[in-house]
Scaffold this motif. Sequence first.
Motif, short mmCIF file in Angstrom:
data_model
loop_
_atom_site.label_atom_id
_atom_site.label_comp_id
_atom_site.label_asym_id
_atom_site.label_seq_id
_atom_site.Cartn_x
_atom_site.Cartn_y
_atom_site.Cartn_z
N GLN A 105 0.77 -1.19 -0.09
CA GLN A 105 0.19 0.05 0.00
C GLN A 105 0.87 1.17 0.05
OE1 GLN A 105 -2.61 -0.14 3.41
NE2 GLN A 105 -3.49 -2.01 2.79
N PRO A 106 0.36 2.47 -0.58
CA PRO A 106 1.36 3.54 -0.64
C PRO A 106 1.45 4.13 1.02
CG PRO A 106 -0.61 3.93 -2.18
CD PRO A 106 -0.75 2.51 -1.54
N THR A 107 2.56 4.68 1.13
CA THR A 107 3.05 4.93 2.38
C THR A 107 3.72 6.28 2.57
OG1 THR A 107 3.02 2.63 2.90
CG2 THR A 107 3.83 3.88 4.55
N GLY A 108 3.55 6.89 3.50
CA GLY A 108 4.37 7.98 3.77
C GLY A 108 3.44 9.32 3.52
N LEU A 109 4.24 10.43 2.97
CA LEU A 109 3.41 11.75 2.48
C LEU A 109 2.33 11.66 1.79
CD1 LEU A 109 4.24 14.94 2.53
CD2 LEU A 109 5.16 14.50 0.20
N GLY A 110 1.27 12.35 2.58
CA GLY A 110 0.07 12.53 2.02
C GLY A 110 -0.89 11.36 2.00
N THR A 111 -0.27 10.17 2.41
CA THR A 111 -1.10 8.68 2.35
C THR A 111 -1.85 8.71 3.80
OG1 THR A 111 0.70 7.45 3.12
CG2 THR A 111 0.52 7.98 0.99
N ALA A 112 -2.49 7.42 4.11
CA ALA A 112 -3.10 7.26 5.47
C ALA A 112 -2.30 6.61 6.26
CB ALA A 112 -4.35 6.27 4.89
N THR A 113 -1.05 6.44 5.83
CA THR A 113 0.00 5.48 6.73
C THR A 113 1.11 6.34 6.99
OG1 THR A 113 -0.77 3.56 6.19
CG2 THR A 113 1.31 3.48 7.41
N MET A 114 1.55 6.84 8.13
CA MET A 114 2.77 7.58 8.23
C MET A 114 2.87 9.08 7.52
SD MET A 114 5.61 4.63 8.82
CE MET A 114 5.30 2.93 9.12
N PRO A 115 1.79 9.54 7.47
CA PRO A 115 1.72 10.93 6.47
C PRO A 115 2.72 11.97 6.93
CG PRO A 115 -0.08 11.11 8.20
CD PRO A 115 0.51 9.59 8.34
N ALA A 116 3.33 12.00 8.12
CA ALA A 116 3.96 13.01 8.54
C ALA A 116 5.50 12.98 7.89
CB ALA A 116 4.29 13.12 9.88
N SER A 117 5.74 11.84 7.41
CA SER A 117 6.92 11.60 6.63
C SER A 117 7.16 12.43 5.39
CB SER A 117 7.16 10.00 6.11
OG SER A 117 8.13 9.71 5.27
N PRO A 118 8.65 12.65 5.21
CA PRO A 118 8.91 13.75 3.99
C PRO A 118 8.83 12.99 2.65
CG PRO A 118 10.87 13.34 5.30
CD PRO A 118 9.74 12.59 6.18
N MET A 119 8.64 11.67 2.68
CA MET A 119 8.75 10.93 1.36
C MET A 119 7.46 10.22 1.34
SD MET A 119 11.45 7.84 2.20
CE MET A 119 10.95 6.59 3.41
#
Length: 887
Positions: free
Chosen positions: A578-592
């Motif tokens: 699943q998409p992860t990281g910036l702008g997603t539902a999982t770990m959205p605070a990540s810069p990537m």
Amino acid sequence: MVNDARQNIPGYAQEDAAKRGRLKIFFGACAGVGKTYAMLSEARRQRFGEGLDVVIGVVETHGRGEVDYLTEAIPQLELQTIHRRGANLKEFDLDAALARKPALILIDELAHSNVPGTRHPKRWQDVEELLAGGIDVYTTLNVQHLESLNDIVANITGIQLRETVPDTVFDSADDIAVIDVPPDEILKRLHEGKIHIAPEARQRAIDHFFKKSNLIALRELALRRAAERVDAQGALYNASQGIKEPTIAERMLVCVGHDALSARVVRHAKRMAARAHTEWTAIYVETSRHYRLDKHAHKNIQRNLRLAEKMGGKTRILKGNDAAEEIIAFARDQNFTRIIVGRPLASKWRQMLTGTLADKLIRGSANIEVTVIPDNSHSRAYAFFLPGMAWQPRNYAYAILAIGLCTAVGLPLRDHIDAVNFGMFFLVGVVAVAARFGLGASLLSAVLGLLAFDFFFTKPYNSLTIYNPGYIVTLFIMMLSSVLVSSLASRLRLQALFFRKRDIETGAFYSLTSELAATSGAEAMAEVACNHIRQLFDCIAVILLPGEKNELIVYPGNLPVQDIKEEAIIRWCLEHKQPTGLGTATMPASPMLCLPLLAADACLGVLSLQPGNNRDHFDIEQLSLLDTFVSLIASAMQRANASHIAEAAKIEAEAEKLRNMLLSSVSHDLRTPLASVRGSIEAVLASSQSALSADATELLQSACKQSERLTRMVNDLLDINRLETGKPLLNRQPYYIDEIIGSALARVKPWLGGRTLKADIAPQLPLVIIDGALIEQVLVNLLENAIKYTPMNGAIRIHAEKRPLHLYISVSDNGCGIPVGEEMKIFEKFYRVTNNPAIQGSGLGLAICKAIIAAHSGLIWAVNKETGGMSIMITLPLNSPEIEAGA
């Protein structure tokens, strides 16, 4: 007796370990109906009545005695502490729950927003991961937190709630328990202090939210939503049973823009689709006017499309010059029966001149129904169409400068050129402004040009008084021409931007596809893809592929992942696909942003992206393009992997063919000489043993044994070659397996030495249709293998019994066992567990056993015993159609 260890065989794995957990939601109209109390009561019954492993993940008791009492006898997980802005905040520990893996976990307040810094921003996402891990979940939810009902609840209570749960979570729950309490009882509990409300919000909640009329409406809403779910379940059951209902299939298309009305339209569409039991799609049309939108509008478009996805709808982005035409064409092509569109407030002159999107859809929809949602928020935002007059001071300043420049050029010539001709000066300026700075600036330049022409170039000069009445017509025509030319020039400019962008995207797709097709190897493809993505999206792009030892290999650069947190995000994306990281539902605070490279439901790697040029996100257009790029890259890599596997398989097949030919040739050439040598040695021993010395006799006996061993090895080579070069022809006959076991025991008895051999055969075993000679050879090989690895004075055991569908046989020893992870390797050709020279063997005996059992449609596997040693088990079908046909 050795336990059946079929879970260690491929195909016999237990499904329970991989199945998805079950979700039960305790659903109510509002706080105070008793959802948490009901959930805890049911959990206690499961723990003490059913013996289930139940734990509390997080439950908010708010100091209520009866609720605290119910939690006392249920184990609770420790909450994790998160440091946030100088404060220590408590939050549900998802990793601890996954590691503990209880049968059932209690998670209160499903709509809760997690503290920033946790893996998921919402608690319902934690629940989704728990369910995916095979853990059952009990949770609580109020009707006002359902996303599709959020706007209705806001209209009822006057309070807009930000914590919502997608309807897909509610609809996919395995069970819904409606906790219903009359409004008077809720008000009574409120005044008794049994409903937790923050002190600063208590009076406002009593005055606004907890009014009896509101509670009645919320109760009706909750019961109606639960009834819709029951109705949907009934429809699914009827479909599964082949019961056809007299319903007309309906497909809904929802128009989404950048305005606030679009969110309300999406929620309304979700409710309509739920009642009609149909799928729906949200669509946004990107026209040339899309490029006039500011960043805030782009974010709104992205937010509205994600809202549609979160509520279970599909999303599409189309591109075209006319939004209404694109929508109608798409609806007809995809057989949509209804179009749902919002109609924002607009001034009368705009409605007369341009009309609204809803009006255009109604006029052109023909046999497609159009549902119009009016705007009652008194907002003047306009979806799909912008007049292009956004306030950008710099553009208007350039418009003023352009008219000033035209005036400065014309003033020295006004006494030498007729005044009418000066209108062309200003018309040129207006067109230049329209082509560069848009419609709003061009209209300002047209008005200023008209005033400048009248003031500086018509007599009397330096006055707005018109001396020649003919100039009035000139000024009017000039004004009309300026407006038309500026409007057309502005539209052409936007269309040029639109088509240039489409050309860039098409060129990028073609270039990427061509280079990927001309590139071989996943590593080279990753470098090509990253170069294209960096150029097109102006970002840092790397592709991470899993290595042979599960390490992450970064391309391009082959640099290790340094940041532990960064590696955790990438591995989560790789594992969960699943998409992860910036702008997603999982770990959205990540810069990537991490996107999985999915092909045929397998994750080949991860594309990691980080925006450049001080940008903090990817917009909706970039994400749409990235989805296409990711699909292209994944398909190319899958093709490269398939090609590599096919090439390796071809080489392996050729090598295997050559090896079999060599083994067959050598085996046949050795068989006759070995028989001659052995016969000669036995003849010498028989005729001259009395005349030979003791040393000579021992040497000849040793030579005889080695020749016998070599003969068996040659026979094994011939057997494995015959079994693998084609499907063996089996002489199937009915046999009692205890007779075959007895024959095998008699053959290996001379090899036992000081070891003991025990046969444990169940009584009254049925006849089994097999090739008796081959199965006897299997048992001899298994027993010989057990003898090799069993120390002197050790014990070997053979066991046979009838199972429901097959005959089960096991051979056990108390030797050194098998290295962990190599349980299936021992059945490969020439594989040996130990390099101890004292243990002799070719490594072919078990491979022959596997081939013979496979020819009988049976299974063979090995496991380590808890008491030491190894057990090899085989199964033979009792009622196989293939075997019966062969018999």
